[in-house]
Scaffold this active site. Structure first.
Site, PDB file in Angstrom:
ATOM      1  N   HIS A 131       1.623  10.711 -28.390  1.00 35.13           N
ATOM      2  CA  HIS A 131       1.350   9.357 -28.053  1.00 35.13           C
ATOM      3  C   HIS A 131       0.681   8.663 -29.127  1.00 35.13           C
ATOM      4  O   HIS A 131       0.728   7.401 -29.286  1.00 35.13           O
ATOM      5  CB  HIS A 131       0.378   9.417 -26.751  1.00 35.13           C
ATOM      6  CG  HIS A 131       0.981   9.935 -25.726  1.00 35.13           C
ATOM      7  ND1 HIS A 131       0.367  10.444 -24.238  1.00 35.13           N
ATOM      8  CD2 HIS A 131       2.376   9.888 -25.228  1.00 35.13           C
ATOM      9  CE1 HIS A 131       1.325  10.534 -23.366  1.00 35.13           C
ATOM     10  NE2 HIS A 131       2.408  10.356 -23.842  1.00 35.13           N
ATOM     11  N   GLU A 174      11.973  17.462 -25.171  1.00 36.95           N
ATOM     12  CA  GLU A 174      11.173  17.895 -23.906  1.00 36.95           C
ATOM     13  C   GLU A 174      11.692  19.084 -23.380  1.00 36.95           C
ATOM     14  O   GLU A 174      11.070  19.889 -22.443  1.00 36.95           O
ATOM     15  CB  GLU A 174      11.197  16.716 -22.770  1.00 36.95           C
ATOM     16  CG  GLU A 174      10.387  15.354 -23.357  1.00 36.95           C
ATOM     17  CD  GLU A 174       8.942  15.666 -23.013  1.00 36.95           C
ATOM     18  OE1 GLU A 174       8.358  16.874 -22.629  1.00 36.95           O
ATOM     19  OE2 GLU A 174       8.228  14.622 -23.233  1.00 36.95           O
ATOM     20  N   LYS A 189       9.115  22.725 -14.433  1.00 37.99           N
ATOM     21  CA  LYS A 189       8.166  21.493 -14.106  1.00 37.99           C
ATOM     22  C   LYS A 189       7.883  21.527 -12.649  1.00 37.99           C
ATOM     23  O   LYS A 189       6.463  21.476 -12.456  1.00 37.99           O
ATOM     24  CB  LYS A 189       8.704  20.094 -14.623  1.00 37.99           C
ATOM     25  CG  LYS A 189       7.633  19.170 -14.190  1.00 37.99           C
ATOM     26  CD  LYS A 189       7.913  17.847 -14.842  1.00 37.99           C
ATOM     27  CE  LYS A 189       6.772  16.893 -14.963  1.00 37.99           C
ATOM     28  NZ  LYS A 189       7.262  15.602 -15.640  1.00 37.99           N
ATOM     29  N   GLU A 232      -3.033  17.403 -12.333  1.00 38.00           N
ATOM     30  CA  GLU A 232      -3.370  17.689 -13.648  1.00 38.00           C
ATOM     31  C   GLU A 232      -4.904  18.197 -13.620  1.00 38.00           C
ATOM     32  O   GLU A 232      -5.544  17.718 -14.604  1.00 38.00           O
ATOM     33  CB  GLU A 232      -3.184  16.745 -14.588  1.00 38.00           C
ATOM     34  CG  GLU A 232      -2.765  16.990 -16.110  1.00 38.00           C
ATOM     35  CD  GLU A 232      -2.315  16.009 -16.793  1.00 38.00           C
ATOM     36  OE1 GLU A 232      -3.236  15.502 -17.647  1.00 38.00           O
ATOM     37  OE2 GLU A 232      -1.035  15.598 -16.859  1.00 38.00           O
ATOM     38  N   HIS A 255      10.066   8.127 -27.670  1.00 44.21           N
ATOM     39  CA  HIS A 255       8.876   9.167 -27.136  1.00 44.21           C
ATOM     40  C   HIS A 255       9.322  10.586 -27.329  1.00 44.21           C
ATOM     41  O   HIS A 255       8.575  11.555 -27.806  1.00 44.21           O
ATOM     42  CB  HIS A 255       8.780   8.816 -25.728  1.00 44.21           C
ATOM     43  CG  HIS A 255       7.954   9.833 -25.115  1.00 44.21           C
ATOM     44  ND1 HIS A 255       6.565   9.850 -25.184  1.00 44.21           N
ATOM     45  CD2 HIS A 255       8.369  10.955 -23.973  1.00 44.21           C
ATOM     46  CE1 HIS A 255       6.296  10.869 -24.386  1.00 44.21           C
ATOM     47  NE2 HIS A 255       7.107  11.318 -23.689  1.00 44.21           N
ATOM     48  N   ASN A 295       1.404  18.942 -21.261  1.00 38.60           N
ATOM     49  CA  ASN A 295       1.150  17.767 -22.300  1.00 38.60           C
ATOM     50  C   ASN A 295       1.203  18.298 -23.490  1.00 38.60           C
ATOM     51  O   ASN A 295       0.939  17.830 -24.790  1.00 38.60           O
ATOM     52  CB  ASN A 295      -0.121  17.183 -22.132  1.00 38.60           C
ATOM     53  CG  ASN A 295      -0.262  16.360 -20.930  1.00 38.60           C
ATOM     54  OD1 ASN A 295       0.383  15.527 -20.552  1.00 38.60           O
ATOM     55  ND2 ASN A 295      -1.574  16.551 -20.112  1.00 38.60           N
ATOM     56  N   LYS A 338       4.354  11.230 -11.705  1.00 35.18           N
ATOM     57  CA  LYS A 338       3.326  10.461 -12.605  1.00 35.18           C
ATOM     58  C   LYS A 338       4.079   9.164 -12.770  1.00 35.18           C
ATOM     59  O   LYS A 338       5.402   8.945 -13.228  1.00 35.18           O
ATOM     60  CB  LYS A 338       3.425  11.049 -14.238  1.00 35.18           C
ATOM     61  CG  LYS A 338       2.101  12.198 -14.067  1.00 35.18           C
ATOM     62  CD  LYS A 338       1.904  12.542 -15.643  1.00 35.18           C
ATOM     63  CE  LYS A 338       0.848  13.604 -15.661  1.00 35.18           C
ATOM     64  NZ  LYS A 338       0.608  13.925 -16.949  1.00 35.18           N
ATOM     65  N   ARG A 357       0.905  -1.252   0.058  1.00 38.49           N
ATOM     66  CA  ARG A 357      -0.034   0.012   0.023  1.00 38.49           C
ATOM     67  C   ARG A 357       0.964   1.423  -0.025  1.00 38.49           C
ATOM     68  O   ARG A 357       0.461   2.464   0.409  1.00 38.49           O
ATOM     69  CB  ARG A 357      -0.954   0.069   1.144  1.00 38.49           C
ATOM     70  CG  ARG A 357      -1.961  -0.982   0.964  1.00 38.49           C
ATOM     71  CD  ARG A 357      -3.382  -0.782   2.062  1.00 38.49           C
ATOM     72  NE  ARG A 357      -4.406  -2.024   1.752  1.00 38.49           N
ATOM     73  CZ  ARG A 357      -4.556  -2.883   2.519  1.00 38.49           C
ATOM     74  NH1 ARG A 357      -3.475  -3.092   3.672  1.00 38.49           N
ATOM     75  NH2 ARG A 357      -5.184  -3.591   2.544  1.00 38.49           N
ATOM     76  N   HIS A 384       1.629  16.020 -26.699  1.00 37.34           N
ATOM     77  CA  HIS A 384       1.497  14.785 -26.288  1.00 37.34           C
ATOM     78  C   HIS A 384       0.168  14.153 -26.756  1.00 37.34           C
ATOM     79  O   HIS A 384       0.274  12.892 -27.116  1.00 37.34           O
ATOM     80  CB  HIS A 384       1.638  14.639 -24.769  1.00 37.34           C
ATOM     81  CG  HIS A 384       2.997  14.803 -24.087  1.00 37.34           C
ATOM     82  ND1 HIS A 384       3.675  16.012 -24.215  1.00 37.34           N
ATOM     83  CD2 HIS A 384       3.714  13.999 -23.526  1.00 37.34           C
ATOM     84  CE1 HIS A 384       4.985  15.767 -23.759  1.00 37.34           C
ATOM     85  NE2 HIS A 384       5.101  14.551 -23.292  1.00 37.34           N
ATOM     86  N   ARG A 439      -1.394  21.806 -14.724  1.00 33.07           N
ATOM     87  CA  ARG A 439      -0.229  21.004 -15.361  1.00 33.07           C
ATOM     88  C   ARG A 439      -0.272  20.322 -16.374  1.00 33.07           C
ATOM     89  O   ARG A 439       0.598  19.749 -17.213  1.00 33.07           O
ATOM     90  CB  ARG A 439      -0.201  19.821 -14.345  1.00 33.07           C
ATOM     91  CG  ARG A 439       0.589  18.631 -14.349  1.00 33.07           C
ATOM     92  CD  ARG A 439       0.951  17.694 -13.215  1.00 33.07           C
ATOM     93  NE  ARG A 439       1.775  16.881 -13.538  1.00 33.07           N
ATOM     94  CZ  ARG A 439       2.474  15.750 -12.698  1.00 33.07           C
ATOM     95  NH1 ARG A 439       2.222  16.173 -11.568  1.00 33.07           N
ATOM     96  NH2 ARG A 439       3.365  15.031 -13.063  1.00 33.07           N
TER      97      ARG A 439
END
Length: 371
Positions: free
Chosen positions: A255, A188, A230, A240, A269, A248, A146, A124, A251, A244
């Site tokens: 993606h 990036e 960032k 997000e 990527h 992206n 993330k 957990r 992206h 935030r």
């Protein structure tokens, strides 16, 4: 000890330090000791990184009195999968880890994402530390919490927001990267200037070649600026819900391009991000939001350093606009059946919108495919 830059990502009692400098891996034991609940860690890495940096890290941990074991995984995007996640969790439980045990992610974004997700769910939740060894992971995936894995339906569709306890970005680890991997990370870096810092993009236009060619001082400055940008955004919006989403930029397109090529070596990527960022500027210009000269400036910079800036730049792929849009519709950023894009009103003026006509997206893609 080697000097380094330090900044803090402010998240209340989950705040953590990001250290950026040369030689941090060989001093990692002393640097991470204050962040550990107990002097026991499990290092997760891959077959490419292990021969380069695992012995150095283990020596540092031993010198600091930290007991350690390691899990070495197959390298590559395919490792971000349920089967490899299960393998890591089984290995951790087999070693009878405790809640005070910490994981160390030693590697690029794949290792960081997978290790972070394992840390989030095993027992957990246990602590983990990021030691990113690629430019892409140093400026992006290691910061912000993330974590996740891919599925056949798309990238990062299973995961969680789970912050590390510390990030050590050793600039010297970038020397071992192939040029293509450095360029993928640089894509990036450029993104941060395009979101909200035109002066940083100006600086990159003047220094991008030197950063990509290996200048350590400039690389450290670029990583520091990227992490600071960032961290500032994540501290305002960890999950997000608002600003935030600006991270992206590129992206939604990127993606989908990765999905079309099967997340393999055909398109890395960062390369997909470069193409996606350029497409976002092209779409913005085509719909009258962004000056055409700014869209051209972005495309020219990416191509100048050696990155692709349009689907047509990726050799050997039969691109179809309809197929790319189909992948977009599976993206986790779809809301109420509408695609979410980060568009721009000019360099450094990005914004989030779902008010985009699919015919404009299709037209932009068709033009870029034949570019």
């Amino acid at each position: 000890m080697t000097p380094y830059d330090s900044l803090k990502l402010e998240l209340g009692d989950r705040s953590y330090n990001i250290l950026i400098g040369s030689g941090l891996i060989k001093n990692a034991g002393d640097l991470i000791s204050p962040a550990l609940k107990q002097p026991r860690v499990v290092v997760v890495t891959d077959e490419n990184v292990a021969p380069l940096y695992l012995p150095m890290l283990k020596q540092s941990l031993s010198a600091a009195g930290i007991s350690h074991t390691d899990i070495v995984l197959q390298a590559g995007e395919q490792t971000k999968s349920l089967s490899h996640l299960e393998h890591v969790i089984d290995a951790l439980l087999d070693q009878k880890i405790e809640r005070g045990t910490s994981l160390i992610a030693l590697g690029g974004g794949v290792i960081g994402d997978l290790t972070g997700f394992a840390a989030a769910i095993v027992l957990r939740g246990i602590d983990f530390i990021q030691i990113p060894t690629t430019l892409l992971s140093q400026v992006d995936s290691s910061v912000g919490g993330k974590t996740g894995i891919n599925t056949r339906f798309g990238k990062n569709l299973i995961g969680s927001f789970y912050q590390p306890r510390m990030v050590l970005a050793d600039i010297t680890s970038l020397d071992s990267l192939p040029s293509r991997e450095v360029l993928a990370g640089y894509a990036e870096v450029v993104k941060y200037g395009l979101i909200n810092d035109e002066s940083f993009f100006d600086w990159l236009e003047n220094n991008g070649h030197a950063i990509c060619d290996g200048d350590l001082v400039l690389r450290q400055s670029a990583v520091l600026a990227s992490c600071r940008a960032k961290a500032a955004i994540v501290s305002k919006d960890e999950r997000e819900g608002d600003v935030r989403a600006l991270l992206n930029l590129g992206h939604t397109f990127g993606h989908a391009l990765e999905a079309e090529t099967g997340y393999g070596e055909t398109l890395l990527h960062g390369e997909a991000v470069a193409v996606g960022v350029t497409l976002a500027h092209d779409l913005s210009a085509a719909t009258g939001l962004c000056p055409l000269k700014d869209a051209h400036r972005v495309k020219e910079h990416y191509r100048a350093v050696g990155l692709p800036a349009a689907p047509a730049d990726i050799i050997g792929v039969d691109w179809q606009a309809e197929a790319i849009i189909s992948h977009m519709n599976r993206d986790k950023k779809v809301k109420d059946g509408r695609l979410t894009f980060v568009l721009t009103r000019g360099i450094g003026k990005a914004f989030v919108t779902s008010d985009v006509a699919l015919e404009d997206v299709s037209t932009t893609l068709a033009a870029a495919i034949s570019d």
